[in-house]
Design a protein around this motif. Structure first.
Motif, PDB file in Angstrom:
ATOM      1  N   SER A  18       0.808  -1.223   0.000  1.00 50.51           N
ATOM      2  CA  SER A  18       0.000   0.000   0.000  1.00 50.51           C
ATOM      3  C   SER A  18       0.842   1.274   0.000  1.00 50.51           C
ATOM      4  O   SER A  18       1.675   1.501   0.888  1.00 50.51           O
ATOM      5  CB  SER A  18      -0.911   0.006   1.237  1.00 50.51           C
ATOM      6  OG  SER A  18      -1.370   1.318   1.500  1.00 50.51           O
ATOM      7  N   MET A  19       0.599   2.124  -0.994  1.00 49.78           N
ATOM      8  CA  MET A  19       1.300   3.407  -1.050  1.00 49.78           C
ATOM      9  C   MET A  19       0.866   4.309   0.105  1.00 49.78           C
ATOM     10  O   MET A  19       1.663   5.069   0.665  1.00 49.78           O
ATOM     11  CB  MET A  19       1.006   4.112  -2.387  1.00 49.78           C
ATOM     12  CG  MET A  19       1.672   3.438  -3.583  1.00 49.78           C
ATOM     13  SD  MET A  19       1.154   4.152  -5.176  1.00 49.78           S
ATOM     14  CE  MET A  19       1.807   5.807  -5.095  1.00 49.78           C
ATOM     15  N   ARG A  23       3.158   5.899   3.355  1.00 52.64           N
ATOM     16  CA  ARG A  23       3.282   7.315   3.752  1.00 52.64           C
ATOM     17  C   ARG A  23       3.237   7.444   5.278  1.00 52.64           C
ATOM     18  O   ARG A  23       4.022   8.181   5.881  1.00 52.64           O
ATOM     19  CB  ARG A  23       2.148   8.143   3.121  1.00 52.64           C
ATOM     20  CG  ARG A  23       2.160   8.134   1.608  1.00 52.64           C
ATOM     21  CD  ARG A  23       1.259   9.183   1.006  1.00 52.64           C
ATOM     22  NE  ARG A  23      -0.121   8.829   0.789  1.00 52.64           N
ATOM     23  CZ  ARG A  23      -0.602   8.299  -0.352  1.00 52.64           C
ATOM     24  NH1 ARG A  23       0.198   8.034  -1.361  1.00 52.64           N
ATOM     25  NH2 ARG A  23      -1.883   8.043  -0.482  1.00 52.64           N
ATOM     26  N   LEU A  42      -4.933  -7.099   1.045  1.00 52.47           N
ATOM     27  CA  LEU A  42      -5.960  -6.466   0.196  1.00 52.47           C
ATOM     28  C   LEU A  42      -6.324  -7.352  -0.987  1.00 52.47           C
ATOM     29  O   LEU A  42      -7.444  -7.278  -1.506  1.00 52.47           O
ATOM     30  CB  LEU A  42      -5.474  -5.104  -0.311  1.00 52.47           C
ATOM     31  CG  LEU A  42      -5.170  -4.023   0.733  1.00 52.47           C
ATOM     32  CD1 LEU A  42      -4.898  -2.691   0.045  1.00 52.47           C
ATOM     33  CD2 LEU A  42      -6.293  -3.866   1.741  1.00 52.47           C
ATOM     34  N   GLN A  47      -9.898  -6.011   3.506  1.00 48.69           N
ATOM     35  CA  GLN A  47     -10.416  -4.662   3.773  1.00 48.69           C
ATOM     36  C   GLN A  47     -11.946  -4.639   3.872  1.00 48.69           C
ATOM     37  O   GLN A  47     -12.518  -3.672   4.335  1.00 48.69           O
ATOM     38  CB  GLN A  47      -9.924  -3.666   2.704  1.00 48.69           C
ATOM     39  CG  GLN A  47     -10.431  -3.854   1.288  1.00 48.69           C
ATOM     40  CD  GLN A  47      -9.591  -4.833   0.476  1.00 48.69           C
ATOM     41  OE1 GLN A  47      -9.124  -5.828   0.992  1.00 48.69           O
ATOM     42  NE2 GLN A  47      -9.423  -4.540  -0.803  1.00 48.69           N
ATOM     43  N   PHE A  48     -12.586  -5.744   3.422  1.00 47.14           N
ATOM     44  CA  PHE A  48     -14.047  -5.802   3.482  1.00 47.14           C
ATOM     45  C   PHE A  48     -14.555  -6.663   4.639  1.00 47.14           C
ATOM     46  O   PHE A  48     -15.752  -6.906   4.768  1.00 47.14           O
ATOM     47  CB  PHE A  48     -14.606  -6.330   2.144  1.00 47.14           C
ATOM     48  CG  PHE A  48     -14.102  -5.530   0.965  1.00 47.14           C
ATOM     49  CD1 PHE A  48     -14.352  -4.167   0.870  1.00 47.14           C
ATOM     50  CD2 PHE A  48     -13.342  -6.129  -0.039  1.00 47.14           C
ATOM     51  CE1 PHE A  48     -13.864  -3.427  -0.192  1.00 47.14           C
ATOM     52  CE2 PHE A  48     -12.857  -5.385  -1.107  1.00 47.14           C
ATOM     53  CZ  PHE A  48     -13.113  -4.030  -1.184  1.00 47.14           C
ATOM     54  N   GLY A  59     -13.242   0.801   3.626  1.00 49.26           N
ATOM     55  CA  GLY A  59     -12.577  -0.435   3.199  1.00 49.26           C
ATOM     56  C   GLY A  59     -11.238  -0.156   2.567  1.00 49.26           C
ATOM     57  O   GLY A  59     -10.916  -0.683   1.496  1.00 49.26           O
ATOM     58  N   ALA A  60     -10.433   0.679   3.210  1.00 54.42           N
ATOM     59  CA  ALA A  60      -9.108   1.022   2.673  1.00 54.42           C
ATOM     60  C   ALA A  60      -8.148   1.249   3.830  1.00 54.42           C
ATOM     61  O   ALA A  60      -8.545   1.703   4.905  1.00 54.42           O
ATOM     62  CB  ALA A  60      -9.203   2.277   1.794  1.00 54.42           C
ATOM     63  N   VAL A  61      -6.877   0.923   3.567  1.00 49.24           N
ATOM     64  CA  VAL A  61      -5.823   1.230   4.537  1.00 49.24           C
ATOM     65  C   VAL A  61      -5.117   2.498   4.067  1.00 49.24           C
ATOM     66  O   VAL A  61      -5.143   2.820   2.874  1.00 49.24           O
ATOM     67  CB  VAL A  61      -4.807   0.061   4.654  1.00 49.24           C
ATOM     68  CG1 VAL A  61      -5.483  -1.163   5.224  1.00 49.24           C
ATOM     69  CG2 VAL A  61      -4.126  -0.268   3.328  1.00 49.24           C
ATOM     70  N   PRO A  62      -4.519   3.239   4.981  1.00 55.69           N
ATOM     71  CA  PRO A  62      -4.252   2.916   6.376  1.00 55.69           C
ATOM     72  C   PRO A  62      -5.373   3.355   7.311  1.00 55.69           C
ATOM     73  O   PRO A  62      -6.197   4.204   6.965  1.00 55.69           O
ATOM     74  CB  PRO A  62      -3.002   3.756   6.653  1.00 55.69           C
ATOM     75  CG  PRO A  62      -3.213   4.996   5.826  1.00 55.69           C
ATOM     76  CD  PRO A  62      -3.884   4.515   4.564  1.00 55.69           C
ATOM     77  N   GLN A  74      -7.287   7.960   6.143  1.00 61.39           N
ATOM     78  CA  GLN A  74      -6.775   8.869   5.109  1.00 61.39           C
ATOM     79  C   GLN A  74      -5.343   9.288   5.478  1.00 61.39           C
ATOM     80  O   GLN A  74      -5.113  10.047   6.437  1.00 61.39           O
ATOM     81  CB  GLN A  74      -7.666  10.103   4.906  1.00 61.39           C
ATOM     82  CG  GLN A  74      -8.962   9.786   4.182  1.00 61.39           C
ATOM     83  CD  GLN A  74      -8.759   9.422   2.716  1.00 61.39           C
ATOM     84  OE1 GLN A  74      -7.747   9.734   2.113  1.00 61.39           O
ATOM     85  NE2 GLN A  74      -9.734   8.730   2.153  1.00 61.39           N
ATOM     86  N   VAL A 110      -1.025  12.180  -4.282  1.00 65.32           N
ATOM     87  CA  VAL A 110      -2.021  11.515  -3.436  1.00 65.32           C
ATOM     88  C   VAL A 110      -3.438  11.649  -3.997  1.00 65.32           C
ATOM     89  O   VAL A 110      -4.236  10.713  -3.925  1.00 65.32           O
ATOM     90  CB  VAL A 110      -1.953  12.120  -2.013  1.00 65.32           C
ATOM     91  CG1 VAL A 110      -3.075  11.618  -1.147  1.00 65.32           C
ATOM     92  CG2 VAL A 110      -0.617  11.796  -1.384  1.00 65.32           C
ATOM     93  N   HIS A 114      -2.364   8.493  -7.339  1.00 62.69           N
ATOM     94  CA  HIS A 114      -2.579   7.243  -6.611  1.00 62.69           C
ATOM     95  C   HIS A 114      -4.006   6.687  -6.735  1.00 62.69           C
ATOM     96  O   HIS A 114      -4.190   5.479  -6.953  1.00 62.69           O
ATOM     97  CB  HIS A 114      -2.168   7.448  -5.137  1.00 62.69           C
ATOM     98  CG  HIS A 114      -2.398   6.265  -4.282  1.00 62.69           C
ATOM     99  ND1 HIS A 114      -2.882   6.358  -3.006  1.00 62.69           N
ATOM    100  CD2 HIS A 114      -2.230   4.931  -4.496  1.00 62.69           C
ATOM    101  CE1 HIS A 114      -2.998   5.148  -2.490  1.00 62.69           C
ATOM    102  NE2 HIS A 114      -2.601   4.273  -3.365  1.00 62.69           N
ATOM    103  N   VAL A 118      -5.492   2.251  -7.425  1.00 59.39           N
ATOM    104  CA  VAL A 118      -5.794   1.429  -6.230  1.00 59.39           C
ATOM    105  C   VAL A 118      -6.555   0.161  -6.642  1.00 59.39           C
ATOM    106  O   VAL A 118      -7.180   0.118  -7.711  1.00 59.39           O
ATOM    107  CB  VAL A 118      -6.605   2.222  -5.170  1.00 59.39           C
ATOM    108  CG1 VAL A 118      -5.745   3.323  -4.559  1.00 59.39           C
ATOM    109  CG2 VAL A 118      -7.877   2.781  -5.763  1.00 59.39           C
ATOM    110  N   PRO A 119      -6.514  -0.880  -5.811  1.00 59.48           N
ATOM    111  CA  PRO A 119      -7.153  -2.153  -6.172  1.00 59.48           C
ATOM    112  C   PRO A 119      -8.614  -2.015  -6.616  1.00 59.48           C
ATOM    113  O   PRO A 119      -9.033  -2.637  -7.596  1.00 59.48           O
ATOM    114  CB  PRO A 119      -7.041  -2.984  -4.884  1.00 59.48           C
ATOM    115  CG  PRO A 119      -5.819  -2.455  -4.202  1.00 59.48           C
ATOM    116  CD  PRO A 119      -5.777  -0.988  -4.537  1.00 59.48           C
ATOM    117  N   ARG A 120      -9.409  -1.179  -5.912  1.00 59.74           N
ATOM    118  CA  ARG A 120     -10.839  -1.128  -6.265  1.00 59.74           C
ATOM    119  C   ARG A 120     -11.064  -0.580  -7.670  1.00 59.74           C
ATOM    120  O   ARG A 120     -12.007  -0.961  -8.362  1.00 59.74           O
ATOM    121  CB  ARG A 120     -11.634  -0.322  -5.226  1.00 59.74           C
ATOM    122  CG  ARG A 120     -11.171   1.101  -5.014  1.00 59.74           C
ATOM    123  CD  ARG A 120     -11.847   1.755  -3.801  1.00 59.74           C
ATOM    124  NE  ARG A 120     -11.289   3.074  -3.518  1.00 59.74           N
ATOM    125  CZ  ARG A 120     -10.177   3.283  -2.820  1.00 59.74           C
ATOM    126  NH1 ARG A 120      -9.496   2.271  -2.343  1.00 59.74           N
ATOM    127  NH2 ARG A 120      -9.734   4.513  -2.603  1.00 59.74           N
TER     128      ARG A 120
END
Ligand SMILES: N[C@@H](CCC(=O)N[C@@H](CS)C(=O)NCC(=O)O)C(=O)O
Length: 226
Positions: A18-19, A23, A42, A47-48, A59-62, A74, A110, A114, A118-120
């Motif tokens: 994860s980018m 951070r 992920l 995340q779900f 449903g996202a990190v971090p 965020q 950001v 990015h 992202v995966p989604r």
């Protein structure tokens, strides 16, 4: 857990690749703060899971959890929190214009780069828009390349650029550029095309906080994907 003597216990929910988690990992380390990291997968859809959605309904990190308050999510909001709560060493310039410039450089990565990879988003492109593997790779390479090229134009053309993105101290902008550098490697972007960006990324990599936050050094990273 090593860290500041009286720091509260912190837990970071992240993912090796994860980018956004990178951070936060870099910022925590630069501030001398320790956090226990809980590694989600992920790719497996962690995340779900209901437990994680209770922490971050997006449903996202971090997500950064500290005692006695709801989780922070965020990455840039977390960086801002850390900056105000633990101002030393500063990761934003002292002057108003400088802070705005640093936030602007960070936002290019950001907010404008990015989110496209992202995966989604990749999942939607594959499952709904008919992208095959080659099209997905081209998509990712396009947006990463565009972000890097825009950063080069911003940095090379500015008298405020120094050893780092803004002057000679690490700021939020370098943290964000560092993770775009990792993405550049993933998509095979030749950093020779962006010499100022390449120089700053190489300088950051010499710093322990950046080196230790590298995705390939995180739990869950595949040994062969370096
Ligand atoms: N703007 C958010 C981005 C969060 C985000 O999208 N994180 C990615 C990993 S880098 C994620 O968890 N994605 C899950 C998914 O897309 O399903 C931030 O900076 O924290």
């Amino acid at each position: 857990m090593p860290g500041m003597p009286d720091q509260p216990a912190l837990t970071l929910y992240g993912f090796w690749r994860s980018m956004a988690a990178y951070r936060v990992r870099v910022a925590l380390a630069l501030k001398g703060l320790a956090a226990e990291e809980i590694a989600l997968d992920l790719d497996a859809g962690d995340q779900f899971a209901p437990d994680f959605l209770a922490l971050n309904p997006e449903g996202a990190v971090p997500a950064l959890v500290g005692p006695g308050r709801p989780p922070l999510t965020q990455s840039m909001a977390i960086l801002e929190y850390l900056e105000e709560r633990y101002p030393d060493p500063p990761l934003l310039p002292a002057d108003l214009y400088g802070r705005a410039r640093v936030r602007s450089l960070a936002a290019l990565i950001v907010s404008d780069t990015h989110p496209l990879i992202v995966p989604r988003v990749r999942e939607y492109l594959a499952e709904t828009a008919g992208f095959d593997e080659a099209a997905l790779n081209a998509w990712r390479a396009h947006w990463v390349g565009r972000g890097l090229t825009a950063m080069e134009a911003r940095l090379a053309g500015s008298p405020e650029t120094g050893v780092f993105c803004h002057g000679d101290a690490v700021t939020f902008a370098d943290i964000c550029l560092g993770n775009l550098g990792v993405a550049a490697h993933t998509v095979g972007f030749d950093l020779g095309q962006v010499p100022t960006v390449a120089r700053i990324i190489a300088t950051c990599r010499e710093i322990d906080a950046f080196a230790k936050a590298h995705p390939m050094r995180q739990r869950g990273a595949p040994p062969a994907a370096a």
